[in-house]
Design a protein around this motif. Structure first.
Motif, PDB file in Angstrom:
ATOM      1  N   LYS A  15      11.538  -3.719 -11.287  1.00  0.00           N
ATOM      2  CA  LYS A  15      11.456  -3.636  -9.897  1.00  0.00           C
ATOM      3  C   LYS A  15      12.801  -3.423  -9.233  1.00  0.00           C
ATOM      4  N   ARG A  20      13.797  -4.030  -0.958  1.00  0.00           N
ATOM      5  CA  ARG A  20      13.186  -4.802   0.221  1.00  0.00           C
ATOM      6  C   ARG A  20      14.636  -5.654   0.796  1.00  0.00           C
ATOM      7  N   LEU A  25      10.053  -2.130   4.422  1.00  0.00           N
ATOM      8  CA  LEU A  25       9.005  -1.165   3.891  1.00  0.00           C
ATOM      9  C   LEU A  25       7.740  -1.255   4.631  1.00  0.00           C
ATOM     10  N   GLU A  27       5.009   1.499   4.274  1.00  0.00           N
ATOM     11  CA  GLU A  27       3.616   1.962   3.630  1.00  0.00           C
ATOM     12  C   GLU A  27       4.067   2.426   2.064  1.00  0.00           C
ATOM     13  N   ASN A  28       3.184   2.125   1.210  1.00  0.00           N
ATOM     14  CA  ASN A  28       3.416   2.131  -0.095  1.00  0.00           C
ATOM     15  C   ASN A  28       2.355   3.025  -0.832  1.00  0.00           C
ATOM     16  N   GLU A  30       1.288   4.973  -4.933  1.00  0.00           N
ATOM     17  CA  GLU A  30       1.469   5.003  -6.181  1.00  0.00           C
ATOM     18  C   GLU A  30       1.613   6.659  -6.692  1.00  0.00           C
ATOM     19  N   TRP A  98       4.081  12.435   3.780  1.00  0.00           N
ATOM     20  CA  TRP A  98       5.182  12.039   3.811  1.00  0.00           C
ATOM     21  C   TRP A  98       6.493  12.656   4.248  1.00  0.00           C
ATOM     22  N   VAL A 112      10.011   1.478  -5.425  1.00  0.00           N
ATOM     23  CA  VAL A 112      10.013   0.038  -5.429  1.00  0.00           C
ATOM     24  C   VAL A 112       9.809  -0.399  -6.801  1.00  0.00           C
ATOM     25  N   GLU A 124       5.929   3.408  -8.055  1.00  0.00           N
ATOM     26  CA  GLU A 124       5.308   2.809  -6.616  1.00  0.00           C
ATOM     27  C   GLU A 124       6.333   3.330  -5.712  1.00  0.00           C
ATOM     28  N   ALA A 126       7.734   3.712  -1.678  1.00  0.00           N
ATOM     29  CA  ALA A 126       7.595   3.032  -0.356  1.00  0.00           C
ATOM     30  C   ALA A 126       8.350   3.728   0.800  1.00  0.00           C
TER      31      ALA A 126
END
Length: 156
Positions: A15, A20, A25, A27-28, A30, A98, A112, A124, A126
């Motif tokens: 991670k 953070r 953050l 919007e996430n 995958e 994006w 992330v 992931e 963000a």
């Protein structure tokens, strides 16, 4: 071979805790990631560092820049470059949406976490806006206050 006998993957590999801290953050998403065989072996061993990694959009593609995957020690002659740019596997509409948001002022896309989903490696990512120094301090202060309140409630 039944599904029960298959070895379960460990899930999360790493991670990005600094994401953070430095970014708000919003919007996430995958994304899949294009890897070489020795890179997957290194990820299974957990040899990854986010450092100052970010996502860059070029020619309708998304590229993960700055992710360090350490060389796999048993690879022999077929070693990978640990700091190479890796292509992210996203739909073109996701990339264009994006990329338009990143073109706006103050937005960045950062990884992330990186994890296994079934037998695939996923990242992931963000969309985030950089925090100012006072925002970072406020976040730390709020977290400390919540921790103290939780301790006091647990002690009652």
């Amino acid at each position: 071979m039944s599904k029960k006998n298959k070895k379960e993957s460990s899930g999360h590999i790493a991670k990005n805790k600094k994401a953070r801290h430095y970014y708000e953050l919003i919007e996430n998403l995958e994304a899949g990631i294009e890897l070489r065989g020795t890179e997957v072996k290194s990820l299974r061993a957990g040899l990854v560092a986010f450092r100052d990694s970010y996502v860059q959009f070029r020619n309708g593609e998304a590229w993960l820049v700055g992710l360090h995957i350490a060389p796999y020690e048993n690879a022999g002659y077929a070693q990978h470059d640990p700091d190479r740019e890796r292509r992210l596997l996203l739909h073109s509409r996701q990339i264009s949406a994006w990329a338009a948001k990143v073109d706006q002022r103050g937005f960045s896309v950062v990884p992330v976490s990186i994890y296994f989903k079934e037998s695939r490696v996923k990242v992931e990512i963000a969309l985030g806006r950089g925090k100012k120094l006072h925002d970072q301090r406020d976040t730390i202060k709020e977290r400390d206050i919540q921790r103290d309140v939780a301790r006091q409630l647990a002690g009652m």
